[in-house]
Enzyme design. Structure first.
Site, mmCIF file in Angstrom:
data_model
loop_
_atom_site.group_PDB
_atom_site.id
_atom_site.type_symbol
_atom_site.label_atom_id
_atom_site.label_comp_id
_atom_site.label_asym_id
_atom_site.label_seq_id
_atom_site.Cartn_x
_atom_site.Cartn_y
_atom_site.Cartn_z
ATOM 1 N N LYS A 88 0.863 -1.188 0.000
ATOM 2 C CA LYS A 88 0.000 0.000 0.000
ATOM 3 C C LYS A 88 0.896 1.233 0.000
ATOM 4 O O LYS A 88 1.939 1.253 0.666
ATOM 5 C CB LYS A 88 -0.896 -0.027 1.250
ATOM 6 C CG LYS A 88 -1.939 1.088 1.299
ATOM 7 C CD LYS A 88 -2.840 0.940 2.532
ATOM 8 C CE LYS A 88 -3.912 2.034 2.585
ATOM 9 N NZ LYS A 88 -4.802 1.883 3.766
ATOM 10 N N SER A 132 -9.723 1.941 2.929
ATOM 11 C CA SER A 132 -8.811 2.699 2.098
ATOM 12 C C SER A 132 -7.775 1.834 1.370
ATOM 13 O O SER A 132 -7.137 2.310 0.441
ATOM 14 C CB SER A 132 -8.071 3.730 2.955
ATOM 15 O OG SER A 132 -7.211 3.089 3.880
ATOM 16 N N SER A 146 -9.925 -0.374 7.157
ATOM 17 C CA SER A 146 -9.342 -0.186 5.824
ATOM 18 C C SER A 146 -8.674 -1.403 5.214
ATOM 19 O O SER A 146 -8.340 -1.393 4.031
ATOM 20 C CB SER A 146 -8.330 0.963 5.857
ATOM 21 O OG SER A 146 -9.002 2.198 5.859
#
Lengths: 480, 487
Positions: free
Chosen positions: B76, B151, B175
């Site tokens: 990420k 997210s 997330s």
């Protein structure tokens, strides 16, 4: 209307750790800009603070030294404001729960009176970097070497009533933090910085007046002058019917005045909240015990001991202990030659004066404790007078050797031979017929004063080497 | 035929059935083919990937390889990667080349994993649909119209679309779990303090935790094994021993007590999701677990408490983006105040600005006690509630999201609806507990639906074991989206 001044101080002491409070960066003074700023100090995305335990130990030592409560649980908080030398947009400080709680320090004035000043709290925080506005044309430079330097902010109660008291308190804190080895105490380099909160009120009124905060006070002298200026400024405003604006004011040493920097209306809302990157700081009895081992004798204890053991006055003891090295030096000299009063007079007098004139640190003095003791022993055994001793001391300072060597080389040994003294006395009496007649006509109680003239003349003839007591006795018997 | 599982790939690499370079090249080819549409990666690090794959092959040949040597993954873009742009999905950091590696990244690299790229994400991890990214929305491979969740939406899609074997993510209020659920993969948010946050760009420091997204609990366990454990650079990282997660996967679930929090099955829950959770509960029962109805009354206060705390911390954490030392600096500024105002106005997107405003407000003088202090009290009550319930049961089972899927654009005009979608994930975050989401069925239109398992502190082995056993008797985790719609 008589006015009363009320002063509280916030003192930022830079802790003498090897590295920063939340990173491993070094904190040497004077390094090239931004060479002591690591990822954490730069506030890079993703970095995290890790608390330097040495800074915590030093805060604990301070709390212990002033008999304050040391919080078993304290919390680091973020204080937010935007400024280019504050990399994260917040400063990590302590707010609601500081590490050191209430304590007290006592001050001694020259007349021996003592006064207690309360310490409200002392808390750990990180310093900001420095903005350099005058180095690059049209631009500001940022040096983050200082960012993250550990500070202990010591906040006093508004207990001081004059600039002199404020300076005495600041000096006392300075003495404590240098004595316990947590701060190098260097005001010029910013290791010890004072901000003063100053207000005035009609004498007898309990409610405090509106205060101003004075900054940029980087010497004890400026602290004194800035407060004096500010008190007069405030009284003038109030007496003309005006009101004091709560604000921060900068002291301008060149103009000897304070100037408005920012008012309360422009003040930041710091939005303090507990820093979620740091766990609450938990301190147990073991930690305190470890932090306070090897504590030196504290200034107050040393003052008391100097009074008791050496029979010195409170004021002299206080002066001697103003710096740890000076008190150590004094004790060394006493150990060599006894007579603490004589040693105190010399250490605080001729020795300190010469040191200051030469602008030297005590460790750099060319006359050691043993050397000074050697000189004082020659006063004690009457080899030389106190006056001659100053000459000898000056020669020792210039590197002419020990007291004995200087006395021998310069022939300064005091003359105690009665024959030689009698000859000088007779010559003086013969040459001073008017003074002799006056003396002999004078009343008995006036004579001791008048005999000084003759003693002086004899000393002059002997170039200071005659033993003054013996000369005095001889003169008395000759003049009848 | 591409093998999806990390464990199978690792076995193939060891057996010499394929090389890491071949595996990496096949993923890179797939990324070239598909990611123009999916937009799951912000940066593809092809050169680094191939160099790391070669090094991995050398280690494999020399016999010095670890269990994950040669496995291609993505990070990420919240994790700092030395020498590689670390954007956090924000224009603010579009030009930011991280000068250091996050601990999670350096540990996976040391274990021999190959970095294919940096995954798209909601800007600064603020969002639940991956639509707040400066780099554009990520598309759910299961449907052209669906958001992948957020997210960690880029990480989830990269795994779900088989553009990598596994991915790192971060979970502040859901997330990792939520996008894993919406893309049909397995995601774990460990106990707060299990993994180091060093180098993981902060959103809300007291809630942020690194996590893993992969196809199976077994794969998650393998990566967790590497990233878990104490790091002296993170004061909130626990000095807690790291168990052998792979060894804990075996064994049946007889005697396991699973609680179903009644508050998680109220009116707001989509019927299809409720049905999937009930079916999953029955599977667990068939595996020997006992189902118990429990109550978490304070969890209903979790959304406001979470948003007060998370946004207060976010506003503070994002103060450092001022245009002075790194990141976006406005060209419009002619004085200091303007430098801050323009750099931040230009650098941050709408959702981030909204959260900074809210977070600043709740910490303001006069409001702090009413909001932040109160929210912390609620947080403590929620944690106490979980502790009480977790005395009675070993794990909790419930939905991940109240809805079965999320259409792209659905929340653009209504952020509060987006916030309310976190209702089942944020109580767990506030309590700091570990939770795992795994696929357990599908809703209308074939969209995958996940369920959430919640454990007590450090109970990752139990979560992984339960999910592993579930995945031993079901094949939801092996379902792959049909990507023929991508030209």
């Amino acid at each position: 209307m008589p006015w009363e001044t009320v002063i509280g101080l916030e003192i930022h002491t830079q802790l003498a750790t090897c590295s920063k409070i939340f990173s491993g960066s070094a904190i040497m003074f004077g390094a090239e800009p931004n060479t002591q700023a690591a990822l954490v100090d730069l506030g890079m995305p993703g970095v995290l603070p890790v608390l330097n335990q040495a800074a915590v130990q030093m805060a604990v030592r301070f709390g212990y030294a002033i008999g304050a409560e040391i919080a078993s649980h304290s919390v680091f908080a973020r204080k937010h404001y935007f400024y280019p030398d504050l990399p994260k947009g917040y400063q990590i400080s302590q707010y609601e729960l500081p590490i050191v709680g209430r304590g007290v320090v006592s001050l001694v004035s020259e007349d021996g009176a003592t006064k207690s000043v309360g310490v409200t709290r002392a808390h750990l925080e990180e310093d900001a970097g420095k903005s350099l506005h005058d180095v690059f044309g049209g631009m500001s430079g940022i040096d983050l070497n200082r960012a993250g330097t550990p500070l202990l902010e010591i906040v006093s109660e508004p207990d001081m009533r004059s600039a002199a008291e404020a300076v005495a308190y600041a000096r006392k804190i300075h003495r404590i933090v240098t004595c316990i080895g947590i701060c190098d105490g260097n005001l010029q380099e910013g290791s010890f910085r004072c901000d003063a909160n100053v207000s005035v009120r009609p004498l007898g009124q309990e409610q405090l007046g509106t205060r101003t905060e004075l900054k940029n006070l980087n010497s004890f002298r400026f602290l004194h002058k800035a407060i004096q200026f500010e008190v007069v400024r405030q009284i003038n405003i109030l007496e003309e019917g005006g009101r004091i604006v709560q604000e921060t004011r900068l002291y301008d040493a060149e103009r000897d005045e304070t100037r408005s920097m920012r008012s309360k209306e422009e003040a930041n809302d710091y939005r303090y909240f507990p820093d979620p990157d740091l766990l609450p700081l938990v301190i147990d009895a073991d930690f305190i015990a470890t932090a306070t081992t090897n504590m030196p004798e504290l200034p107050d204890a040393r003052v008391a001991r100097f009074q008791q053991v050496f029979g010195l006055s409170a004021y002299v003891a206080d002066c001697l202990t103003s710096r740890r090295a000076l008190a150590d030096f004094f004790e060394s000299v006493v150990a060599f030659c006894g007579d603490a009063t004589l040693v105190a007079n010399w250490v605080l007098g001729e020795f300190s004066a010469t040191l200051n004139k030469a602008d030297l640190a005590l460790a750099e003095a060319p006359v050691s404790a043993a050397d000074l003791a050697g000189l004082l022993r020659r006063i004690q055994d009457q080899t030389i007078s106190g006056k001659i001793a100053k000459q000898v001391f000056a020669a020792m300072w210039q590197g002419e050797g020990t007291a004995d060597a200087v006395i021998a080389a310069r022939g300064l040994k005091q003359v105690t031979d009665t024959g030689a003294l009698a000859a000088w006395v007779d010559e003086v009496i013969a040459a001073s017929s008017v003074q002799v007649a006056n003396y002999q006509a004078a009343a008995a109680e006036k004579r001791p004063k008048m005999i000084g003239f003759f003693v002086g003349q004899v000393m002059k003839k002997s170039r200071g080497k005659a033993n003054p007591q013996q000369v005095n006795q001889l003169l008395q018997s000759r003049l009848g | 035929m591409q093998v999806d599982s990390v464990m199978q790939q690792a076995a193939d690499l060891r057996a010499g059935a394929c090389s890491s370079v071949e595996l990496t090249q096949s993923y890179l080819a797939r990324i070239r083919q598909l990611d123009g549409t999916l937009n799951s990666l912000i940066t593809v690090t092809e050169d680094i990937a191939l160099a790391q794959a070669q090094a991995a092959d050398a280690r494999l040949a020399a016999g010095s390889a670890g269990p994950l040597t040669g496995i291609p993954i993505v990070h990420k873009d919240v994790f700092c990667t030395r020498g590689v742009r670390t954007s956090c999905g924000s224009r603010m950091l579009d030009n930011f080349i991280a000068p250091y590696d996050a601990t999670v990244v350096s540990r996976l690299q040391a274990a021999g994993c190959v970095m294919l790229g940096k995954a798209n994400m909601d800007e600064f991890a603020m969002g639940s649909s991956n639509e707040t990214s400066f780099y554009g929305p990520v598309h759910n491979p299961w449907s052209v119209d669906a958001a992948p969740g957020g997210s960690s939406g880029g990480s989830a899609v990269a795994v779900a679309a088989r553009l990598c074997a596994a991915a790192t993510g971060s979970d502040t209020g859901g997330s990792v779990r939520q996008p894993a659920a919406l893309t049909g993969i397995t995601g774990l948010k460990p106990t707060y303090g299990r993994c180091s946050r060093w180098g993981m760009v902060a959103f809300a420091s007291s809630l942020d935790q690194a996590g893993i997204l992969a196809h199976s609990a077994q794969d998650v366990a393998a990566l967790l094994q590497v990233i878990a454990g104490f790091d002296a650079q993170d004061s909130t990282c626990a000095e807690q021993p790291v168990p052998d997660y792979a060894a804990g996967l075996a064994g049946d679930l007889r005697g396991l007590r699973i609680g179903l929090p009644q508050e998680f099955f109220t009116d707001g829950l989509d019927a299809a999701v409720a049905a999937v959770v009930q079916q999953a509960a029955q599977v667990y029962e068939s595996l020997g677990a006992t189902l118990v109805e429990v109550s978490l009354p304070t969890s209903q206060a979790s959304i406001p408490a979470y948003y007060v705390i998370a946004l207060a911390e976010a506003a503070s954490n994002l103060s450092r983006y001022d245009g002075v030392r790194f990141g976006h600096r406005s060209a419009q500024a002619d004085d200091l105040a303007a430098l801050y105002a323009h750099s931040r106005a230009e650098g941050f997107g709408t959702e981030v600005k909204r959260r900074i405003m809210l977070g600043t407000y709740v910490l303001s003088e006069g409001y702090y006690d009413a909001y932040y202090v109160q929210a912390q009290k609620v947080r403590q009550l929620i944690a106490n509630d979980f502790q009480r319930v977790l005395q009675e049961v070993d794990l909790l089972l419930g939905p991940v999201t109240p809805f079965a899927s999320c259409a792209l654009g659905a929340w653009q005009q209504d952020p509060v609806q987006m916030y309310l979608g976190d209702v089942y994930t944020v109580p767990v975050s506030l309590a700091g507990l570990p939770a795992l989401s795994h696929p357990a069925g599908c809703a209308q239109h074939g969209m995958p639906v996940g369920v959430q398992l919640i454990g007590n502190y450090w109970a990752e082995p139990r979560l992984l074991q339960a999910a592993h056993q579930y995945q031993g008797v079901t094949d939801w985790h092996q379902q792959a989206p049909d990507l023929s719609w991508i030209g």
